[in-house]
Design an enzyme around this catalytic site. Structure first.
Site, PDB file in Angstrom:
ATOM      1  N   THR A  74     -40.617  44.379  44.087  1.00 52.03           N
ATOM      2  CA  THR A  74     -40.712  42.949  44.381  1.00 52.03           C
ATOM      3  C   THR A  74     -39.337  42.350  44.664  1.00 52.03           C
ATOM      4  OG1 THR A  74     -42.749  42.693  43.109  1.00 52.03           O
ATOM      5  CG2 THR A  74     -41.449  40.713  43.488  1.00 52.03           C
ATOM      6  N   VAL A  75     -38.331  42.726  43.895  1.00 54.57           N
ATOM      7  CA  VAL A  75     -37.000  42.163  44.130  1.00 54.57           C
ATOM      8  C   VAL A  75     -36.418  42.685  45.437  1.00 54.57           C
ATOM      9  CG1 VAL A  75     -35.708  43.873  42.798  1.00 54.57           C
ATOM     10  CG2 VAL A  75     -34.804  41.571  43.035  1.00 54.57           C
TER      11      VAL A  75
ATOM     12  N   LYS B 298     -48.995  39.866  49.706  1.00 52.52           N
ATOM     13  CA  LYS B 298     -49.276  40.727  48.563  1.00 52.52           C
ATOM     14  C   LYS B 298     -50.718  41.178  48.682  1.00 52.52           C
ATOM     15  CE  LYS B 298     -48.502  42.682  44.536  1.00 52.52           C
ATOM     16  NZ  LYS B 298     -47.488  43.721  44.317  1.00 52.52           N
TER      17      LYS B 298
ATOM     18  N   GLY C 225     -47.611  49.245  43.010  1.00 54.42           N
ATOM     19  CA  GLY C 225     -47.230  50.580  42.559  1.00 54.42           C
ATOM     20  C   GLY C 225     -46.827  51.471  43.723  1.00 54.42           C
TER      21      GLY C 225
END
Length: 238
Positions: A16-17, A37, A112
């Site tokens: 995510t970052v 997402k 994931g």
């Protein structure tokens, strides 16, 4: 590229970052960005999810989320336990393609790893990438064990005829150990793709303004940044 699929070699590798850094760097380069997402798990309806975290750090980006399930599990399992309709790869591809008509860059963040299942039929992020014909960016950890998971991910992409855009290290430690430093040379070798960046550990805890300023220094020119893989490897080499 108009669509970039972002996957990890597993959970908690900084996907995510990294998505936020790619988004912030693209915005700084003058591109309009949307973040999709595919399936958010482990978050309540009133809590911010990964897409919202990207927007918090990257600023002026559009966000979309196809489904949200409360249990912190693989999307297919979480959907089944919640008694809800699962997300299917075709829906992910359709949503990303629609966003690509409005934005210069669409970032599709998985859940994931590459083969985590979205539905009972075994649909995955890899299937969505195939339907889109989009390149895939792999986020990997820095240390021991990353070579195996990164090579397995790269092999699966190659077997499906999908383009591996490159590898980004999701969290580079302040004091890297020997394995991490050696992996700077070994990750491109095992993946057959360039190393396109390394985010410092704790990047997500920076104030958003500082994150925006620093993001281009963490990513290579292919991702609109200024990070130099060769120089980084020379500086950190064992």
């Amino acid at each position: 590229m108009s669509v970039l699929v972002i996957t990890g070699t597993g959970t908690e590798v900084g996907k995510t970052v990294v998505t936020a850094a790619v988004a912030a760097t693209a915005v700084a380069a003058g591109r309009s960005v949307a973040v999709l997402k595919a399936a958010q798990t482990g978050v309540r309806p009133d809590e911010p999810g990964d897409a919202q975290e990207v927007a918090r750090l990257a600023g002026a980006v559009a966000t979309a989320e196809l489904a949200r399930y409360p249990d912190p599990l693989a999307p297919a399992t979480a959907a089944r336990r919640a008694g809800r309709t699962p997300v299917r790869p075709a829906e992910v591809a359709e949503a990303a393609a629609e966003l690509a008509t409005e934005y210069d860059l669409v970032l599709v963040e998985g859940a994931g790893g590459l083969l985590v299942r979205f539905d009972a039929a075994g649909g995955t992020l890899a299937d969505a990438a195939g339907l889109l014909g989009a390149p895939v960016l792999v986020v990997a950890s820095a240390g021991l064990g990353t070579l195996n998971t990164t090579e397995l991910t790269a092999r699966e992409l190659a077997a499906r005829g999908l383009e591996l855009a490159g590898v980004v290290i999701g969290s580079w430690p302040d004091s890297p150990d020997l394995a991490s430093r050696c992996n700077l040379a070994d990750l491109p070798e095992v993946s057959g793709a360039p190393l396109l960046g390394a985010l410092p550990a704790g990047a997500a805890s920076l104030p958003p303004a500082d994150f925006l300023t620093a993001a281009p220094s963490w990513l290579a020119p292919r991702l609109d940044g200024v990070w130099d893989a060769a120089e980084f490897a020379r500086r950190e080499a064992p």
